[in-house]
Scaffold this motif. Sequence first.
Motif, PDB file in Angstrom:
ATOM      1  N   ALA A  44      17.390   7.594 -58.238  1.00 51.52           N
ATOM      2  CA  ALA A  44      17.809   8.896 -57.726  1.00 51.52           C
ATOM      3  C   ALA A  44      18.104   9.867 -58.858  1.00 51.52           C
ATOM      4  O   ALA A  44      17.826  11.075 -58.757  1.00 51.52           O
ATOM      5  N   VAL A  45      18.664   9.367 -59.958  1.00 52.43           N
ATOM      6  CA  VAL A  45      18.941  10.221 -61.117  1.00 52.43           C
ATOM      7  C   VAL A  45      17.629  10.676 -61.756  1.00 52.43           C
ATOM      8  O   VAL A  45      17.471  11.849 -62.106  1.00 52.43           O
ATOM      9  N   LEU A 119      26.593  21.947 -68.037  1.00 53.54           N
ATOM     10  CA  LEU A 119      25.202  21.799 -67.609  1.00 53.54           C
ATOM     11  C   LEU A 119      25.081  20.797 -66.462  1.00 53.54           C
ATOM     12  O   LEU A 119      25.661  19.707 -66.510  1.00 53.54           O
ATOM     13  N   ALA A 120      24.314  21.168 -65.448  1.00 50.83           N
ATOM     14  CA  ALA A 120      24.004  20.252 -64.348  1.00 50.83           C
ATOM     15  C   ALA A 120      22.773  19.439 -64.736  1.00 50.83           C
ATOM     16  O   ALA A 120      21.695  19.584 -64.166  1.00 50.83           O
ATOM     17  N   LEU A 121      22.956  18.581 -65.722  1.00 52.02           N
ATOM     18  CA  LEU A 121      21.859  17.808 -66.282  1.00 52.02           C
ATOM     19  C   LEU A 121      21.807  16.420 -65.653  1.00 52.02           C
ATOM     20  O   LEU A 121      22.598  16.093 -64.775  1.00 52.02           O
ATOM     21  N   GLN A 429      24.667  12.210 -51.620  1.00 55.51           N
ATOM     22  CA  GLN A 429      23.771  13.313 -51.941  1.00 55.51           C
ATOM     23  C   GLN A 429      23.447  14.115 -50.682  1.00 55.51           C
ATOM     24  O   GLN A 429      23.154  13.565 -49.625  1.00 55.51           O
ATOM     25  N   GLY A 430      23.506  15.435 -50.828  1.00 53.20           N
ATOM     26  CA  GLY A 430      23.228  16.334 -49.721  1.00 53.20           C
ATOM     27  C   GLY A 430      24.467  16.862 -49.026  1.00 53.20           C
ATOM     28  O   GLY A 430      24.387  17.817 -48.244  1.00 53.20           O
ATOM     29  N   ASN A 482      23.374  16.391 -57.354  1.00 50.65           N
ATOM     30  CA  ASN A 482      23.062  15.822 -58.665  1.00 50.65           C
ATOM     31  C   ASN A 482      23.629  14.407 -58.723  1.00 50.65           C
ATOM     32  O   ASN A 482      24.746  14.186 -59.172  1.00 50.65           O
ATOM     33  N   PRO A 483      22.862  13.410 -58.285  1.00 53.35           N
ATOM     34  CA  PRO A 483      23.399  12.057 -58.113  1.00 53.35           C
ATOM     35  C   PRO A 483      23.803  11.402 -59.421  1.00 53.35           C
ATOM     36  O   PRO A 483      23.286  11.701 -60.493  1.00 53.35           O
TER      37      PRO A 483
END
Length: 510
Positions: A44-45, A119-121, A429-430, A482-483
Amino acid sequence: MPSVSRRTLVQAAAGLASVAAVGSLSACSDRARTLTLVRPGSPAVAAAELSRRVPGRRVVSARLTPRPVTVDLGARTVDTWAYGEQVPGPMLRARAGDLLRVTVDNQLPVETSVHWHGLALRNDMDGVPHLTQDPIPAGKSFDYEFTAPHPGTYFYHPHSGVQLDRGLYGVLIVDDPAEPGGYDDEWIVVLDDWVDGTGRTPDQILTKLQQVSGSDGSMGDMEGMDHGSMMGGSMMGEMGGMQSPLLGSAGDIVYPHYLLNGRTPTDPVTLSAKPGQRVRIRFVNAGSDTAFRVAVGGHRMTVTHSDGFPVAPVLTDALLIGMGERFDVTLTLGEGVFPLVASAEGKQGQGLAVIRTGTGRPPVAGVKVRELSGQVLLGTGLSAAESARLDRRSIDRRHNLVLAGTMAPYRWTINGKTFPDAEPLPLVQGERVRLRFVNQSMMFHPMHVHGHTFALAKGGARKDTVIVRPMETLDVDLQADNPGQWAAHCHNIYHAETGMMTTLSYQARE
């Protein structure tokens, strides 16, 4: 808590051999027990990272070498740790959608890491030892590789112990390919509170803070303790010390120096421009225990961005910036010489830069700026620009984060527990998730969530770090998109290191 103890506890709690999620799943709700942990190395990542790729993206490569150095701060030369020959470290710059490849060559005598703040990394590149990666051993290197998804003002620093309170930080700018401009020049202004190399190290200060009381809560080994130069919070508050009308107890440490772009006020940096030019200033508070009130003499500023995201523009005299927060402002410059002052909120001292657009004498180190006593804006007083608003939808999950702590013993908690014993906060997630910060202490806490931006409730700004004032309750909403396993903590580095941290723990339905 020493990192080796933290590693042992974390791995024991999660039952993992290497990179682990913090805490025991058995402590989660019944619903959480039916779910599978989304680990940093999970598919998922990787899928989330793949979704960030854009056509025509560039590869931006860099190298950071944390090591012991001697740096000139203007007033004095100090021995410290840094990413280069000066503080702040090298500025990194990319465009939204670019792939960053940064090799970190650890030449320190201890383990380290690099966290890409704001950061949404991808989760496995977030730089939190024992949560998203193994620490980088002394003498070894690690390659960070991730897509920079959103434009904005960010910075990088270790997430190892109190290393941030040395010279280990630098700025990361992610440019917007569709930037509308509207300004003639850009200045990057980094604020910091400085103690390393002045007779004490951050690790020594942390040890002293933890030795203030014995295990029974009584005052412990006080020999050599200089309360006037080290201690703060409730103890200094009772003595009439570090107090702010806006923030309550303003910190735990009095610093000998406050820096602006690595310089003390006695030898400040000069920012040059022409009269009438419109300048964009990107402010970064890289301090560890100090909020800064910033203003420019003879000018008002228009705040345009908070933590990288656009806000409805607001004109103000001064801006209060908590640790880890970033703000972009614009102003049109008059002719002459003007002070840019960053006053240590609730403390004695300030950082200084000289703005020069014409002739005139430079301001003195202790210059008083009238605007500091005018209208003062906090990030909680901003509204998101229309382009930065979360879409409206119902809340799927709610979590309370109750913030508390004591000076003696020196212990800071979330929901009554210290990291790594704090129970993870599950999410899927979601989901749309509401976090409610409930500050039950008399000190402000700049709360930072990794890997996400959140929206202050009721149309407030999009942020990743927000000041929660004493006895205040603050709601923020985030989209769980962002899992992985993400740290959430106070960005007072001494509070985080002594427990005020937990985990947003993604779980997948079986």
